[in-house]
Design an enzyme around this catalytic site. Structure first.
Site, mmCIF file in Angstrom:
data_model
loop_
_atom_site.group_PDB
_atom_site.id
_atom_site.type_symbol
_atom_site.label_atom_id
_atom_site.label_comp_id
_atom_site.label_asym_id
_atom_site.label_seq_id
_atom_site.Cartn_x
_atom_site.Cartn_y
_atom_site.Cartn_z
ATOM 1 C CB SER A 152 -2.567 5.731 4.722
ATOM 2 O OG SER A 152 -1.384 6.435 4.413
ATOM 3 C CG ASP A 246 2.217 1.539 -0.097
ATOM 4 O OD1 ASP A 246 2.902 2.533 0.221
ATOM 5 O OD2 ASP A 246 1.189 1.207 0.515
ATOM 6 C CG HIS A 276 -0.498 4.399 -0.125
ATOM 7 N ND1 HIS A 276 -0.058 3.746 1.003
ATOM 8 C CD2 HIS A 276 -1.196 5.485 0.316
ATOM 9 C CE1 HIS A 276 -0.459 4.399 2.068
ATOM 10 N NE2 HIS A 276 -1.155 5.454 1.691
#
Length: 301
Positions: A152, A246, A276
């Site tokens: 991320s 995501d 995600h």
């Protein structure tokens, strides 16, 4: 179903813009104290050092040295955690780095870089590039291998740091491994609103707000903040994992296409229906993803 499982597991990622502002203000007033889980010792030896005033956690296999690269053929992983640049690592980050230390096996270096409200990309990215270069010098001197991995926001920091290292004329790590990377904090890609309907973990407004805080005085489109806007030429080979549920899927797709066009080798994994950061979640589909991460660290890919 997978989203409803992963959402509570990877909790704290679905902030609204208002939630982000409140969290940054709270961190600025009273920074969180991060302590490693006590169970880490069951997986690896654990030590804490420092870099640029940041705590740096190091995990090594039980049979290896407690600090420093082990020697020829050894692997060091610089792991940069996600959390939107506004949150510290959670349980699932610690589990992943412990597994990497044990399963690769590797020395895993986890820096707790300062969050938005205390610092910004203008400071964090160059300091991370300094750490990258320091670790690369150590591992190459020992005949080892350095992998930079991030999930991320940590994936964005990993890519930006590698770009800074390249601009300085420094060497690249052996591989960049990015999990659901956040590479463009502007959140303006036209496909994102459609993907957002099936992403039950991330919100466009919260991400955009976190990106503004992380940017500080920089423009949110600056490559230090949004490394997709920087050159991809001359970077290390890439391994990229993402799921189709995501909202940051657009970043991974653009990275894979742009890197290939720039002549960078790309090992790209797109998982249908997964959310995600799914490789960090305790779901069956994550096991194969973690096997791919281990293989990337070992140079099996």
């Amino acid at each position: 179903m997978l989203d409803t499982v992963a959402l509570p597991v990877l909790r704290g990622r679905s902030w609204t813009a208002r939630d982000v502002r409140a969290r940054v203000a709270a961190q600025a007033a009273s920074p969180a104290v991060v302590r490693a889980p006590r169970w880490l010792g069951r997986f690896a030896r654990h030590t804490v050092t420092a870099h640029a005033g940041w705590p740096v956690h190091q995990l090594t296999p039980p049979a290896g040295p407690s600090v420093g690269p082990a020697g020829p053929g050894s692997v060091t992983v610089l792991y940069l955690h996600g959390g939107g640049y506004i949150a510290e690592p959670v349980l699932w980050h610690w589990l992943l780095v412990a597994r990497l230390a044990r399963d690769v096996p590797a020395r895993v270096v986890l820096p707790l870089y300062p969050l938005a409200g205390h610092s910004s990309a203008a400071d964090v990215v160059p300091s991370t590039a300094d750490l990258l270069d320091e670790l690369l010098g150590e591992t190459r001197a020992a005949g080892g291998r350095l992998v930079v991995m991030g999930d991320s926001a940590g994936g964005g920091l990993a890519l930006a740091s590698a770009q800074v290292a390249r601009e300085r004329g420094h060497r690249q790590p052996d591989r960049l491994v990015l999990v659901s990377p956040w590479l463009d904090v502007t959140m303006t890609h036209p496909d994102q609103p459609v993907i957002a309907r099936r992403d039950h973990m991330l919100r466009l407004d919260g991400l955009a707000e976190a990106g503004r805080h992380y940017a500080g005085a920089l423009d949110v489109a600056d490559p230090l903040v949004s490394p997709l806007n920087g050159s991809l030429a001359g970077l290390a080979p890439l391994t990229v994992l993402c799921g189709t549920h995501d909202v940051l899927l657009t970043d991974s797709r653009r990275l894979a296409a742009g890197a290939a066009e720039a002549g960078v080798a790309v090992d790209y994994h797109e998982a249908p229906g997964l959310p995600h950061c799914y490789p960090l979640a305790p779901i069956p589909e994550a096991a194969a993803a973690r096997t791919a991460l281990v293989a990337a660290c070992r140079a099996d890919r």
